[in-house]
Design a protein around this motif. Structure first.
Motif, short mmCIF file in Angstrom:
data_model
loop_
_atom_site.label_atom_id
_atom_site.label_comp_id
_atom_site.label_asym_id
_atom_site.label_seq_id
_atom_site.Cartn_x
_atom_site.Cartn_y
_atom_site.Cartn_z
N ARG A 1 0.83 -1.19 0.00
CA ARG A 1 0.00 0.00 0.00
C ARG A 1 0.88 1.26 0.00
N ASP A 2 0.51 2.23 -0.82
CA ASP A 2 1.21 3.50 -0.98
C ASP A 2 2.49 3.40 -1.81
N ASP A 3 2.78 2.21 -2.36
CA ASP A 3 3.90 2.13 -3.30
C ASP A 3 3.62 3.00 -4.52
N LEU A 4 4.67 3.59 -5.05
CA LEU A 4 4.57 4.41 -6.25
C LEU A 4 5.42 3.78 -7.35
N ILE A 5 4.84 3.58 -8.52
CA ILE A 5 5.54 2.98 -9.65
C ILE A 5 5.76 4.07 -10.69
N LEU A 6 7.00 4.23 -11.12
CA LEU A 6 7.35 5.26 -12.10
C LEU A 6 7.90 4.61 -13.36
N PHE A 7 7.23 4.85 -14.49
CA PHE A 7 7.76 4.51 -15.81
C PHE A 7 8.10 5.83 -16.50
#
Length: 464
Positions: free
Chosen positions: A391-397
């Motif tokens: 929860r609250d992980d952020l994924i950046l592409f």
């Protein structure tokens, strides 16, 4: 035929489920539940009924899948099924004509006549007596005029419409005044369930050829690049879909009007979402064409959880265009908010990361490359990796236009602590705020220098 057999299988499965339910209810449950409270007995009956219904549905679905495989891939219908699958990777009339020659004419012993009825122009006709005969074309033009409604119909012996497919001489697909006639002596053996999906694929093919034709015409004749860019932007998501437990923001800034960058957001079901971002080599029209090709290939593939097959299909499609030195790097993934995982193939994208909360702040986990570039070299080994999400992980592409921005000292942004610190400090924010922080950082960092590449980002936050 498949439809009739499906009805029979559904009926048989339901009957078997009902019989099992009655037998267990009559002979076994009374003994097992002897002396048990009536409420529990009713509850067990309900559970047993639910089990029988689910089992019958599962058995029916399994048999139907195997039946479809047998009919569509092993009997006469296999020719049309193969034609349907290969048509998905046709992007011009030349591609279509090559497929007709290779499959329908040589292997399936069919004849084809493709007519633009509005212009009264024959686009293709097989070199045999039926389709090359002017009298045949005249009769078909009378029976299937310009005003003929879109759809599919069976062709009778006198080359008019017939409702009896068992006596049909062939079939016709109609789409916007274009008529695609297929003549075959064993039309009666084709399963009727193939015609609707084949018509849909034919319509998609015509839309693809019109779109690509528009791109080429605008670029080569009018040079109206803004129109070309607008057409290209139609391939990208027009709005971010509402997805349970995920929040997503994107940023797309072409260096010039047209771009080789692309991204896609496709909900698969209530728990799974396909996320993709990529970058085509080079600039200009060729890169834009490949970009549109990749987006269309992903869109038409039915099983969007099979990441290996998707990458293989993209690779085949790009190589089929025969554009010199054109390839793509891409990151394609399926985020599962029920299992809290991300499954992915990273085809040489350098920057995808997961930013996760740690006891001393935020940490960055790279989603490392596990596949070569797509579209130019052999990629026999495609590995799918998986990472746990929280929860609250952020994924950046991000495309390399983000990390390779240079300052006055020619130092790339991605090599600086400033970039890493900004990511960590903004990770607690909402995706759009995070994107805004990175964009502001890019333009502050470059100073008076010009950008040298497209800038594309997708930021996804797990909120459930």
């Amino acid at each position: 035929m498949l439809k009739d057999k499906k009805r029979y299988i559904i009926l048989l499965s339901n009957v078997i489920g009902a019989v099992v339910f009655m037998l267990v209810s009559y002979f076994i449950l009374p003994r097992v539940t002897a002396g048990v409270n009536a409420t529990y007995f009713i509850l067990l009956e309900f559970v047993l009924l639910l089990f029988c219904i689910i089992s019958a549905a599962f058995i029916s679905k399994t048999i139907n899948r195997r039946l479809k495989q047998k009919i569509f891939y092993k009997e006469e219908t296999k020719f049309l099924q193969t034609f349907l699958e290969d048509l998905r990777f046709c992007y011009s009339n030349d591609d279509l004509f090559e497929l007709i020659d290779k499959l329908l004419e040589r292997k399936a012993d069919c004849s084809v006549l493709y007519i633009d009825s509005e212009k009264e122009y024959v686009l293709y006709n097989s070199p045999n007596r039926i389709t090359a005969d002017k009298e045949t074309i005249r009769i078909l033009s009378q029976n299937f005029p310009e005003s003929w409604p879109d759809g599919f119909d069976f062709i009778g012996q006198k080359l008019g419409v017939t409702s009896n497919y068992k006596k049909a001489r062939g079939f016709v697909f109609s789409d916007e005044k274009f008529h695609f006639f297929v003549f075959c002596n064993y039309t009666r053996f084709f399963d009727t369930g193939i015609y609707k999906p084949l018509l849909q694929e034919f319509v998609r093919f015509r839309k693809r050829t019109k779109t690509i034709g528009s791109l080429s015409e605008i670029a080569s004749l009018s040079k109206e690049w803004e129109q070309l860019a607008e057409t290209q932007r139609l391939f990208l998501p027009q709005e971010i879909p509402e997805i349970r437990k995920l929040k997503i923001a994107t940023y797309f800034r072409p260096l010039v009007n047209v771009s080789g960058d692309y991204y896609s957001i496709i909900p698969i079901d209530e728990n799974k979402t396909l996320l993709m971002l990529g970058d085509v080599s080079g600039k200009g029209l060729p890169a834009a064409l490949v970009m549109g090709l990749v987006m269309n290939t992903v869109k038409i593939i039915e099983d969007k959880e099979d990441l290996v097959s998707i990458v293989q299909s993209i690779d085949k499609a790009i190589k089929g265009m025969k554009l010199q030195d054109k390839y793509t790097v891409l990151f394609i993934s399926v985020v599962d908010t029920q299992k809290m995982t991300i499954r992915y193939v990273n085809a040489s994208m350098s920057d995808p990361i997961i930013v996760t909360r740690a006891p001393d702040g935020y940490s960055i986990k790279p989603l490392s490359s596990n596949c070569g570039v797509v579209g130019i070299i052999d990629i026999d080994d495609i590995r799918v990796d998986e990472q746990r999400l929280f929860r609250d992980d952020l994924i950046l592409f991000a495309s390399d236009g983000v990390s390779e921005v240079m300052n006055d000292e020619n130092i790339e942004l991605g090599d600086t602590d400033l970039y890493t610190d900004t990511i960590k400090n903004s990770a607690a924010k909402q995706p759009q705020e995070f994107v805004d922080d990175i964009v502001n950082l890019i333009f502050d960092y470059k100073g008076n220098n010009k950008l040298h590449d497209d800038i594309t980002m997708m930021v996804t936050k797990v909120v459930g």
